[in-house]
Design an enzyme around this catalytic site. Structure first.
Site, short mmCIF file in Angstrom:
data_model
loop_
_atom_site.label_atom_id
_atom_site.label_comp_id
_atom_site.label_asym_id
_atom_site.label_seq_id
_atom_site.Cartn_x
_atom_site.Cartn_y
_atom_site.Cartn_z
N TYR A 5 113.74 -16.05 28.37
CA TYR A 5 115.15 -16.28 28.05
C TYR A 5 115.51 -15.91 26.61
O TYR A 5 116.66 -16.08 26.21
CB TYR A 5 115.51 -17.74 28.30
CG TYR A 5 115.33 -18.15 29.74
CD1 TYR A 5 116.27 -17.79 30.71
CD2 TYR A 5 114.22 -18.87 30.15
CE1 TYR A 5 116.11 -18.14 32.03
CE2 TYR A 5 114.05 -19.24 31.47
CZ TYR A 5 114.99 -18.87 32.42
OH TYR A 5 114.82 -19.22 33.73
N HIS A 64 122.91 -16.83 27.24
CA HIS A 64 122.89 -18.29 27.29
C HIS A 64 122.14 -18.90 26.09
O HIS A 64 122.25 -20.10 25.86
CB HIS A 64 122.22 -18.74 28.58
CG HIS A 64 123.02 -19.75 29.35
ND1 HIS A 64 124.34 -20.09 29.08
CD2 HIS A 64 122.68 -20.52 30.43
CE1 HIS A 64 124.76 -21.01 29.94
NE2 HIS A 64 123.77 -21.30 30.75
N ASN A 106 120.73 -27.17 31.78
CA ASN A 106 121.49 -28.17 32.52
C ASN A 106 121.01 -29.60 32.28
O ASN A 106 121.59 -30.55 32.82
CB ASN A 106 121.49 -27.87 34.02
CG ASN A 106 120.10 -27.93 34.62
OD1 ASN A 106 119.10 -27.83 33.92
ND2 ASN A 106 120.04 -28.07 35.93
N ASP A 142 127.07 -20.91 23.94
CA ASP A 142 127.73 -19.67 24.36
C ASP A 142 128.99 -20.01 25.15
O ASP A 142 129.16 -21.13 25.61
CB ASP A 142 126.78 -18.85 25.23
CG ASP A 142 126.41 -19.59 26.51
OD1 ASP A 142 125.70 -20.61 26.40
OD2 ASP A 142 126.84 -19.20 27.61
N ASN A 147 127.18 -25.74 31.71
CA ASN A 147 126.31 -26.80 32.21
C ASN A 147 125.64 -27.61 31.11
O ASN A 147 125.39 -28.81 31.27
CB ASN A 147 125.23 -26.21 33.13
CG ASN A 147 125.79 -25.78 34.47
OD1 ASN A 147 126.77 -26.34 34.94
ND2 ASN A 147 125.17 -24.79 35.09
#
Length: 214
Positions: free
Chosen positions: A42, A47, A94, A119, A140
């Protein structure tokens, strides 16, 4: 890297740490929560722009954000003479509120002094939006923080990552996608401004940061 005992779901373990950890010798006045997803898969994705801001802040301040506590990687800076605990939650987006609740609860930091950097797909690439509170707007990470704090009245800095050009594009694929080389130049500049805006919020207040960076 092993988990800090403070990461245990057993909340009763937390008070026993007082007086044993040098980081508890005095309280923090702010939590700066920079959102993202942990792991190399990631890195540098849309994100993870909050993580990018944390890394840029660490570079500018000459500190490391690498101590695992409260289900987050943490580090310390000072803003306006006050101690700031910087968090990069390691629970995935989340569940970001878990780290905020653990750290904020332990240091008794009120929601108004929990500043979140995230973001925002609703904003054009590179645009900042600073707010004193409000809804999650479909994010989230913010949604989970609101749930754990029991309020949406905490300041946040949202950094625009744009939205996919085609409506059929899956949003999850978009936010975990990486920036193009052209986009990265805009993003790097925006991340730098987000860091400056965060320091401004903590030193001069939300209204002044809005005037300068919105």
């Amino acid at each position: 890297m092993g988990e800090d005992p403070a990461d245990s779901p057993n909340q009763s373990a937390l008070p026993r740490r007082r007086g044993k950890d040098p980081m508890h010798t005095s309280n923090y006045q702010w939590l700066l929560v920079c959102l993202g997803n942990p792991g190399r898969d990631y890195e540098n994705t849309r994100h993870n722009i909050g993580f990018m801001a944390a890394d840029e802040l660490a570079r500018r301040e000459g500190v490391k954000i690498n101590k695992l506590r409260y289900r987050a990687l943490t580090g310390e800076i000072r803003a306006g003479g006050e101690r700031v605990l910087v968090l990069k939650p390691q629970t995935y987006m989340n569940l970001s509120g878990e780290a905020v609740k653990l750290a904020g609860g332990f240091y008794k930091i009120p929601p108004g002094r929990v500043l979140v950097v995230s973001d925002d797909v609703a904003l054009p690439l590179g645009k900042l939006r600073i707010r004193a509170g409000g809804s999650a707007g479909g994010h989230n990470g913010l949604k989970n923080i609101i749930a754990h704090l029991g309020t949406d009245q905490f300041p946040r800095i949202r950094v625009g990552v744009g939205a996919p050009a085609h409506p059929e594009h899956e949003m999850i694929d978009w936010v975990i996608g990486r920036f193009t080389s052209q986009e990265k130049k805009i993003v790097d500049e925006a991340v730098g401004r987000a860091v400056e805006a965060a320091l401004c919020v903590m030193e001069k207040g939300v209204a002044e940061a809005q005037n300068q960076y919105n």
